[in-house]
Design a protein around this motif. Structure first.
Motif, PDB file in Angstrom:
ATOM      1  N   PRO A 103       1.363  -2.621  -1.862  1.00 25.45           N
ATOM      2  CA  PRO A 103       1.068  -1.205  -0.875  1.00 25.45           C
ATOM      3  C   PRO A 103       1.950   0.077  -1.517  1.00 25.45           C
ATOM      4  O   PRO A 103       3.140  -0.161  -1.783  1.00 25.45           O
ATOM      5  CB  PRO A 103       1.608  -2.113   0.337  1.00 25.45           C
ATOM      6  CG  PRO A 103       1.552  -3.481   0.162  1.00 25.45           C
ATOM      7  CD  PRO A 103       1.762  -3.775  -1.348  1.00 25.45           C
ATOM      8  N   VAL A 104       1.426   0.826  -1.355  1.00 22.60           N
ATOM      9  CA  VAL A 104       1.997   2.384  -1.316  1.00 22.60           C
ATOM     10  C   VAL A 104       2.034   3.235  -0.254  1.00 22.60           C
ATOM     11  O   VAL A 104       0.971   3.179   0.526  1.00 22.60           O
ATOM     12  CB  VAL A 104       1.372   3.125  -2.553  1.00 22.60           C
ATOM     13  CG1 VAL A 104       2.023   4.347  -2.746  1.00 22.60           C
ATOM     14  CG2 VAL A 104       1.603   2.333  -3.785  1.00 22.60           C
ATOM     15  N   GLY A 105       3.277   3.709   0.330  1.00 21.34           N
ATOM     16  CA  GLY A 105       3.287   4.613   1.569  1.00 21.34           C
ATOM     17  C   GLY A 105       3.505   5.956   0.933  1.00 21.34           C
ATOM     18  O   GLY A 105       4.271   6.225   0.182  1.00 21.34           O
ATOM     19  N   ILE A 106       2.691   6.949   1.415  1.00 19.52           N
ATOM     20  CA  ILE A 106       2.793   8.480   1.107  1.00 19.52           C
ATOM     21  C   ILE A 106       3.474   9.113   2.453  1.00 19.52           C
ATOM     22  O   ILE A 106       2.425   9.181   3.229  1.00 19.52           O
ATOM     23  CB  ILE A 106       1.644   9.048   0.455  1.00 19.52           C
ATOM     24  CG1 ILE A 106       1.260   8.024  -0.863  1.00 19.52           C
ATOM     25  CG2 ILE A 106       1.669  10.373   0.126  1.00 19.52           C
ATOM     26  CD1 ILE A 106      -0.065   8.440  -1.280  1.00 19.52           C
ATOM     27  N   VAL A 107       4.495   9.734   2.422  1.00 19.44           N
ATOM     28  CA  VAL A 107       4.804  10.476   3.723  1.00 19.44           C
ATOM     29  C   VAL A 107       4.967  11.793   3.296  1.00 19.44           C
ATOM     30  O   VAL A 107       5.968  12.038   2.544  1.00 19.44           O
ATOM     31  CB  VAL A 107       5.910   9.820   4.221  1.00 19.44           C
ATOM     32  CG1 VAL A 107       6.290  10.416   5.737  1.00 19.44           C
ATOM     33  CG2 VAL A 107       5.668   8.110   4.518  1.00 19.44           C
ATOM     34  N   ILE A 146      -1.136   4.963   4.085  1.00 20.88           N
ATOM     35  CA  ILE A 146      -0.691   3.927   3.696  1.00 20.88           C
ATOM     36  C   ILE A 146      -1.831   3.555   2.517  1.00 20.88           C
ATOM     37  O   ILE A 146      -3.038   3.097   3.060  1.00 20.88           O
ATOM     38  CB  ILE A 146      -0.281   2.694   4.508  1.00 20.88           C
ATOM     39  CG1 ILE A 146       0.792   3.368   5.213  1.00 20.88           C
ATOM     40  CG2 ILE A 146      -0.221   1.445   3.772  1.00 20.88           C
ATOM     41  CD1 ILE A 146       1.400   2.422   6.287  1.00 20.88           C
ATOM     42  N   THR A 147      -1.523   3.282   1.157  1.00 22.03           N
ATOM     43  CA  THR A 147      -2.474   2.902   0.522  1.00 22.03           C
ATOM     44  C   THR A 147      -2.089   1.820  -0.684  1.00 22.03           C
ATOM     45  O   THR A 147      -1.298   1.043  -0.284  1.00 22.03           O
ATOM     46  CB  THR A 147      -3.137   4.211  -0.258  1.00 22.03           C
ATOM     47  OG1 THR A 147      -4.060   3.755  -1.480  1.00 22.03           O
ATOM     48  CG2 THR A 147      -1.920   4.903  -0.957  1.00 22.03           C
ATOM     49  N   THR A 202       5.612  -7.081  -0.199  1.00 15.35           N
ATOM     50  CA  THR A 202       5.530  -6.075   0.620  1.00 15.35           C
ATOM     51  C   THR A 202       4.001  -6.231   1.154  1.00 15.35           C
ATOM     52  O   THR A 202       3.088  -6.641   0.305  1.00 15.35           O
ATOM     53  CB  THR A 202       5.656  -4.621   0.105  1.00 15.35           C
ATOM     54  OG1 THR A 202       7.086  -4.614  -0.430  1.00 15.35           O
ATOM     55  CG2 THR A 202       5.360  -3.570   1.374  1.00 15.35           C
ATOM     56  N   TYR A 203       3.440  -6.285   2.291  1.00 14.79           N
ATOM     57  CA  TYR A 203       2.273  -6.335   2.781  1.00 14.79           C
ATOM     58  C   TYR A 203       2.123  -5.151   4.017  1.00 14.79           C
ATOM     59  O   TYR A 203       3.110  -4.662   4.450  1.00 14.79           O
ATOM     60  CB  TYR A 203       2.003  -7.753   3.210  1.00 14.79           C
ATOM     61  CG  TYR A 203       2.936  -8.167   4.582  1.00 14.79           C
ATOM     62  CD1 TYR A 203       4.163  -8.759   4.545  1.00 14.79           C
ATOM     63  CD2 TYR A 203       2.440  -7.670   5.721  1.00 14.79           C
ATOM     64  CE1 TYR A 203       4.737  -8.961   5.413  1.00 14.79           C
ATOM     65  CE2 TYR A 203       3.186  -8.173   6.761  1.00 14.79           C
ATOM     66  CZ  TYR A 203       4.259  -8.910   6.868  1.00 14.79           C
ATOM     67  OH  TYR A 203       5.163  -9.209   7.801  1.00 14.79           O
ATOM     68  N   VAL A 204       0.741  -4.982   4.210  1.00 18.48           N
ATOM     69  CA  VAL A 204       0.445  -4.120   5.468  1.00 18.48           C
ATOM     70  C   VAL A 204      -0.256  -4.983   6.454  1.00 18.48           C
ATOM     71  O   VAL A 204      -1.014  -5.580   6.380  1.00 18.48           O
ATOM     72  CB  VAL A 204      -0.582  -2.992   4.831  1.00 18.48           C
ATOM     73  CG1 VAL A 204      -1.017  -2.015   6.163  1.00 18.48           C
ATOM     74  CG2 VAL A 204       0.002  -2.286   3.635  1.00 18.48           C
ATOM     75  N   ILE A 219       5.515  -3.326   5.655  1.00 24.74           N
ATOM     76  CA  ILE A 219       6.520  -4.192   5.859  1.00 24.74           C
ATOM     77  C   ILE A 219       6.970  -4.883   4.445  1.00 24.74           C
ATOM     78  O   ILE A 219       6.226  -5.670   3.872  1.00 24.74           O
ATOM     79  CB  ILE A 219       6.226  -5.495   6.866  1.00 24.74           C
ATOM     80  CG1 ILE A 219       5.898  -4.579   8.122  1.00 24.74           C
ATOM     81  CG2 ILE A 219       7.323  -6.483   7.162  1.00 24.74           C
ATOM     82  CD1 ILE A 219       5.244  -5.663   9.197  1.00 24.74           C
ATOM     83  N   THR A 220       8.270  -5.007   4.232  1.00 29.46           N
ATOM     84  CA  THR A 220       8.608  -5.751   3.009  1.00 29.46           C
ATOM     85  C   THR A 220       9.771  -6.850   3.587  1.00 29.46           C
ATOM     86  O   THR A 220      10.873  -6.434   4.384  1.00 29.46           O
ATOM     87  CB  THR A 220       9.676  -4.853   2.141  1.00 29.46           C
ATOM     88  OG1 THR A 220       8.903  -3.858   1.629  1.00 29.46           O
ATOM     89  CG2 THR A 220      10.166  -5.744   0.999  1.00 29.46           C
ATOM     90  N   PRO A 221       9.082  -8.009   3.820  1.00 30.17           N
ATOM     91  CA  PRO A 221      10.035  -8.984   4.493  1.00 30.17           C
ATOM     92  C   PRO A 221      11.488  -9.297   3.852  1.00 30.17           C
ATOM     93  O   PRO A 221      11.385  -9.259   2.477  1.00 30.17           O
ATOM     94  CB  PRO A 221       9.280 -10.417   4.270  1.00 30.17           C
ATOM     95  CG  PRO A 221       8.165 -10.233   3.444  1.00 30.17           C
ATOM     96  CD  PRO A 221       8.166  -8.728   3.201  1.00 30.17           C
TER      97      PRO A 221
END
Lengths: 246, 246
Positions: free
Chosen positions: B191-195, B207-208, B231-233, B239-241
């Motif tokens: 997972p990659v988050g772009i903010v 979120i991609t 990390t998962y979505v 979320i990174t547990p």
């Protein structure tokens, strides 16, 4: 049907009220219940008048999240608090996981805070001006072999390294091993900043180096910041230059 | 002899006033002069009444610090501002260096703020719950070979990675190379988050994953967060547990 309340996952910042965000303050004031580890509840006692306060001991993270969700499902707005940033070794992840697990629809807002590494860095001067790695030395939930690998990788990459949870009463050898790993790739005179209670009451600061860092007191309230190859100490401040020409 | 003023190096946080600390606000109010890049000056305009305001363009960091020091030597309290945390790719380091270089005695207080990675993480859910590395892709001041090495080391160590300055108009290939390096050690579906504009006006979130991240808009106002192997979505949150048992 009962309307569910909103869950705020609140990062309080370092502890001193001056370093908490206004958003965090308002979320707590908007909550009918506040859940947290008792040491952190203590930091915001003046905001808690008339609220249901649920404090609990350490290592009760899942229980705290379940209690928080219960309150929201009762229709109450509720804050679950972390020191520093709730998204850095704090309550944000486990709270989202608990809500997902229960398959309920509840609005959750994660409110960021100033995390311990940034607070400690500001006290030391400017040690994290360049690329840095944040590593927790707690092996309660993480395999020690993986933590060691990360220390090694961060050292090979010449990152500034910020160590969280460096040492506790029952966990003393990790900081020693961490130092040994770093010494394979960083010089013994690499500056090290040790900050206890950064930006809150009882703040203590030591600037030393990799060679001598274990001669100073380190505990669970301490963040340890190890410089990169260019970090230096001048006039009592630890500085990692970004590379500007003066 | 003229008493020198105090220099505040102030981290404003992400930009929205709600996420600025009270300490930062008070420092600005206590200052007779405020120095900063004009985009950031704009964020605090309502605090500037009656103050001397010195704004300047990008890449004038040393000049800004010299102007700040001049004001302090004139006996004025002065704030030099950064967005986010002044100690993370901000003005804290260069300000300390300029004062050291001039061999003058001036009181400097570095005031921490919420840095962009923490703000972005809070928007995405909880992607930085475990060990993470912060890397700037700007090679203006840093050798690109060193930046690549750090991306590689962070990937081998399975760190969550937060990329600052990922791309600008004139600098487009770095994010492509960074992705290629990460793909050697992280799975394409990581997972990659772009903010963009995290926690301020104009916030945009995507979120991609590593495979598809370049199909989305990335610029200088963007932070990119790449997960670790766990990390998962879920339900639109990244979320990174940390490893708690539910």
């Amino acid at each position: 049907m009962l309307k569910t309340g909103k869950i705020y996952v609140v990062g309080l910042g370092p502890g001193d009220r001056l370093h908490m965000s206004e958003r965090a303050r308002r979320a707590i004031l908007d909550s009918e219940a506040v859940v947290g580890y008792k040491t952190y509840i203590h930091l915001i006692e003046d905001l808690l008048e008339g609220k249901e306060v649920i404090d609990s001991g350490m290592r009760k993270e899942v229980e705290r999240c379940n209690l928080t969700l219960d309150k929201a499902l009762e229709g109450k707005n509720v804050s679950i608090i972390s020191s520093g940033d709730a998204g850095v070794y704090g309550m944000a992840g486990i709270m989202l996981e608990v809500v997902n697990e229960k398959k309920v629809q509840v609005e959750i807002e994660v409110i960021p805070g100033i995390t311990a590494a940034n607070a400690a860095a500001s006290v030391l001067g400017a040690p994290m001006m360049h690329d840095f790695a944040v590593i927790s030395l707690s092996d309660l939930l993480t395999d020690w072999e993986l933590i060691k690998k990360r220390i090694e990788c961060a050292s090979i990459g010449d990152f500034v390294v910020a160590l969280y949870n460096p040492k506790s009463k029952g966990r003393v050898h990790q900081i020693e091993e961490a130092r040994e790993i770093m010494l394979k790739h960083k010089l013994p005179n690499t500056p090290v900043g040790i900050v206890r209670n950064a930006k809150r009451s009882g703040e203590e600061v030591v600037i030393t180096d990799l060679e001598n860092m274990l001669n100073h007191s380190i505990d669970m309230f301490t963040v340890v910041i190890i410089g990169n190859a260019k970090t230096y100490v001048k006039n009592g401040k630890m500085i990692t230059p970004r590379g500007y020409h003066l």
